[in-house]
Design an enzyme around this catalytic site. Structure first.
Site, PDB file in Angstrom:
ATOM      1  N   LYS A  54      22.955  28.110  39.182  1.00 11.81           N
ATOM      2  CA  LYS A  54      22.590  27.656  40.504  1.00 11.81           C
ATOM      3  C   LYS A  54      21.004  27.418  39.767  1.00 11.81           C
ATOM      4  CE  LYS A  54      24.851  29.417  43.562  1.00 11.81           C
ATOM      5  NZ  LYS A  54      25.520  30.723  45.077  1.00 11.81           N
ATOM      6  N   GLN A  98      23.200  36.475  46.945  1.00 11.27           N
ATOM      7  CA  GLN A  98      24.665  35.043  46.554  1.00 11.27           C
ATOM      8  C   GLN A  98      25.317  36.798  47.260  1.00 11.27           C
ATOM      9  OE1 GLN A  98      25.652  33.212  44.211  1.00 11.27           O
ATOM     10  NE2 GLN A  98      27.877  33.611  44.917  1.00 11.27           N
ATOM     11  N   ASP A 121      20.922  28.254  52.219  1.00 11.08           N
ATOM     12  CA  ASP A 121      22.112  28.362  52.590  1.00 11.08           C
ATOM     13  C   ASP A 121      22.666  28.080  53.872  1.00 11.08           C
ATOM     14  OD1 ASP A 121      24.530  29.288  50.527  1.00 11.08           O
ATOM     15  OD2 ASP A 121      23.038  31.296  50.285  1.00 11.08           O
TER      16      ASP A 121
HETATM   17  N1  GUN Z   1      29.338  33.333  47.411  1.00  9.81           N
HETATM   18  C1  GUN Z   1      30.224  32.137  47.821  1.00  9.81           C
HETATM   19  N2  GUN Z   1      29.913  30.625  48.133  1.00  9.81           N
HETATM   20  C2  GUN Z   1      28.791  31.004  48.507  1.00  9.81           C
HETATM   21  C3  GUN Z   1      27.354  30.333  48.600  1.00  9.81           C
HETATM   22  O1  GUN Z   1      27.297  29.044  49.294  1.00  9.81           O
HETATM   23  N3  GUN Z   1      26.513  30.980  48.664  1.00  9.81           N
HETATM   24  C4  GUN Z   1      26.674  32.244  48.564  1.00  9.81           C
HETATM   25  N4  GUN Z   1      24.879  32.860  49.062  1.00  9.81           N
HETATM   26  N5  GUN Z   1      27.261  33.416  48.534  1.00  9.81           N
HETATM   27  C5  GUN Z   1      28.305  32.622  47.940  1.00  9.81           C
END
Ligand code: GUN
Length: 287
Positions: A54, A98, A121
């Site tokens: 990311k 995350q 998100d």
């Molecule tokens: N962990 C697995 N997928 C995601 C996601 O799309 N966003 C976040 N913040 N954590 C994750």
């Protein structure tokens, strides 16, 4: 005839090229870059890879990346204080925490603390609720990416039978709403579904997001279906999805590979959401 393999990397690159161009325009108009804060608590190895990808994408597209890595023993109060600080930081347009979080921290509490306008998100109840009433604001990235993959096939979604396997808040529930908005007839299946094989066999569009290696065998695929495999399972031989790919591709019309399908588009849509959050924030300020 074997299915067409949907190239998630190419589709992600197309989305990112659009975002990069719009980021430049944003910078020219507003005089600053959009900013994304990505918080990781602890050292979960899979999360570390996702978070790193990311941050790299941000830099490639001219988005400011704020890396916040906290130790595994961080308290809920400390993380809440950090989120509060970022909510007030004018350089930060998007906040991503995350998941999963260590057990002493409630993910629900943290998600609710994020300013819904910075919730790239799309997990805050305000954004989830907006999606569910058919007025989407910031929408979760994985389902947005899945829609791009389905659009890339050129198949008209309207009136098609879509079957989703897995009822998570991150994928299953929001993709149900996005497909419904495109006028598909959607069935959301889960671990208690009585006859999962029979449900899957009716699917013109099948989205599998369970997290179990090969839990959908090839003979569950309706001939000429679109198959989207959200699974990311690690074993001795590397990464594999939730669908038995080799058999499924002999029946489907289109299928995503793992890796190289859903994963890259998820990150691309995060970049797109960050730009959108920045545009919405600046629009509000100018209004
Ligand atoms: N962990 C697995 N997928 C995601 C996601 O799309 N966003 C976040 N913040 N954590 C994750």
């Amino acid at each position: 005839m074997s299915a067409i393999i949907i190239d998630g990397k190419a589709i992600a690159n197309t989305v990112c090229q659009r975002v990069e161009k719009q980021v430049k325009e944003f910078k020219q108009q507003i005089g600053r870059e959009p900013g994304l804060a990505v918080i990781q608590v602890g050292e979960d190895p899979a999360s570390q890879i996702y978070v790193c990808n990311k941050r790299v994408r941000c830099r490639e597209l001219g988005i400011l990346s704020f890396a916040l890595d906290l130790p595994a023993n961080t308290t809920e109060a400390d993380l809440l204080a950090l989120v509060e600080k970022l909510n007030c930081d004018p350089q930060v347009d998007g906040i991503l925490v995350q998941l999963p979080l260590p057990k002493q921290i409630s993910a629900d509490k943290i998600i609710r603390a994020i300013d819904p306008g910075k919730d790239v998100d799309g997990f805050h109840p305000y954004n989830m609720g907006s999606l569910f009433i058919g007025n989407p604001r910031l929408v979760p990235c994985t389902p947005l990416g899945i829609m791009e993959l389905i659009y890339s096939t050129g198949v008209d979604i309207k009136g098609k039978k879509a079957v989703i396997v897995g009822r998570s808040n991150i994928v299953g529930k929001p993709i149900t709403m996005l497909l419904l908005q495109e006028h598909a007839t959607v069935t959301l299946c889960h671990s208690r579904t009585q006859d999962l094989a029979a449900e899957c066999r009716t699917a013109d569009i099948l989205v599998v997001a369970v997290g179990q290696k090969f839990c959908v065998p090839g003979d569950w695929i309706k001939p000429q279906a679109i198959v989207i495999d959200v699974g990311m399972n690690r074993d001795e031989s590397g990464l594999c999805g939730d669908v038995a790919f080799q058999q499924a591709k002999e029946r489907a019309a289109f299928i995503t590979p793992v890796p190289g399908g859903v994963g890259p588009t998820t990150i691309a849509m995060l970049m797109s959401n960050t730009l959108k959050a920045a545009q919405l924030r600046e629009g509000r300020k100018q209004a």
